[in-house]
Design an enzyme around this catalytic site. Sequence first.
Site, PDB file in Angstrom:
ATOM      1  N   CYS A 185      -2.580   0.146  10.029  1.00  0.00           N
ATOM      2  CA  CYS A 185      -3.652  -0.748   9.543  1.00  0.00           C
ATOM      3  C   CYS A 185      -4.614  -1.232  10.606  1.00  0.00           C
ATOM      4  O   CYS A 185      -5.710  -1.664  10.280  1.00  0.00           O
ATOM      5  CB  CYS A 185      -3.116  -2.037   8.940  1.00  0.00           C
ATOM      6  SG  CYS A 185      -1.520  -2.011   8.317  1.00  0.00           S
ATOM      7  N   HIS A 243       0.835  -1.207   0.000  1.00  0.00           N
ATOM      8  CA  HIS A 243       0.000   0.000   0.000  1.00  0.00           C
ATOM      9  C   HIS A 243       0.867   1.253   0.000  1.00  0.00           C
ATOM     10  O   HIS A 243       2.029   1.214   0.410  1.00  0.00           O
ATOM     11  CB  HIS A 243      -0.869   0.037   1.266  1.00  0.00           C
ATOM     12  CG  HIS A 243      -1.964  -0.972   1.311  1.00  0.00           C
ATOM     13  ND1 HIS A 243      -2.099  -1.889   2.332  1.00  0.00           N
ATOM     14  CD2 HIS A 243      -3.001  -1.190   0.472  1.00  0.00           C
ATOM     15  CE1 HIS A 243      -3.174  -2.633   2.113  1.00  0.00           C
ATOM     16  NE2 HIS A 243      -3.736  -2.238   0.986  1.00  0.00           N
TER      17      HIS A 243
HETATM   18  C1  CIR Z   1      -3.658  -7.879   3.052  1.00  0.00           C
HETATM   19  O1  CIR Z   1      -2.874  -8.354   2.250  1.00  0.00           O
HETATM   20  O2  CIR Z   1      -4.656  -7.272   2.686  1.00  0.00           O
HETATM   21  C2  CIR Z   1      -3.397  -8.073   4.528  1.00  0.00           C
HETATM   22  N1  CIR Z   1      -2.760  -9.331   4.738  1.00  0.00           N
HETATM   23  C3  CIR Z   1      -2.557  -6.958   5.074  1.00  0.00           C
HETATM   24  C4  CIR Z   1      -3.229  -5.637   5.045  1.00  0.00           C
HETATM   25  C5  CIR Z   1      -2.422  -4.565   5.681  1.00  0.00           C
HETATM   26  N2  CIR Z   1      -3.111  -3.332   5.629  1.00  0.00           N
HETATM   27  C6  CIR Z   1      -2.526  -2.138   5.509  1.00  0.00           C
HETATM   28  O3  CIR Z   1      -1.320  -2.060   5.360  1.00  0.00           O
HETATM   29  N3  CIR Z   1      -3.282  -1.081   5.498  1.00  0.00           N
END
Ligand code: CIR
Length: 256
Positions: A247, A160
């Site tokens: 997150c 991201h």
């Molecule tokens: C994903 O791949 O969507 C989750 N395993 C990790 C999301 C992390 N979110 C973020 O950095 N905002």
Amino acid sequence: MRVAITREVSEGLARCELTHVARIEIDLALARRQHEAYERRLAELGCRVERLPAADDMPDSVFVEDAAVVFDEIALIARPGAQARRGEVAAVAEALGTYRPLRRIEPPGTLDGGDVLVAGRRVFIGRSSRTNRDGIDQVRRFLAPHGYAVEAVGVAGCLHLKSAVTLLAADMLLANRTWIPMEPFGAFEIVDVDPAEPLGANALLLGDTIVYPAEFPRTRERIEARGFTVRTVPAGELAKAEGGVTCCSLIVSGSR
Ligand code: CIR
């Protein structure tokens, strides 16, 4: 008063989405303890923590940031780029609906909240494997009446936009320049992550305190050297699921 919306770690965390990191075993009990320490840290820093119940059929649901973006005027309900994560938004929308009018990203748009960096009235959105051009255009239309300028930023090499850049202060960013172009951020002073800590660019700014992973001491020193107060949290277990400190919460400012 600030509210921090969080969500319990899912029983299914081991089945999380992974893009840039290899799957290794996650200690679920440890991930839960670390997440609780994170919630306690937010509470110590003045947040009322509103914890949503776990969704055991939604492995990544602890990462509430991706389900929405909260502005002073509205909350945007995301449409996550990973199909498997789309169910996460319902509970988050219900919680946010008590604080803000809601706007929703509709197909064919996709948007993960982790791609949205808000710096005052400037909103930078990562064009990533999760967030597409249509999603960004929808955000631009929703925010225009409120006076925000939206800029798209290409993201390559990390999940991201906020894996690569986050806010330390109104005019200062923490960044890993290898994953994003820096031209859009020309107006900001930049603190670079230590080269040995490429995943260290994700910091959560709460008031004027920086909530930061204990796992990146070299970058932490760089931040402290600029005069910031840093409070660490253990974030290693959820990092195996490709999550960082921004997150795991949605911060709603000015709430009672
Ligand atoms: C994903 O791949 O969507 C989750 N395993 C990790 C999301 C992390 N979110 C973020 O950095 N905002």
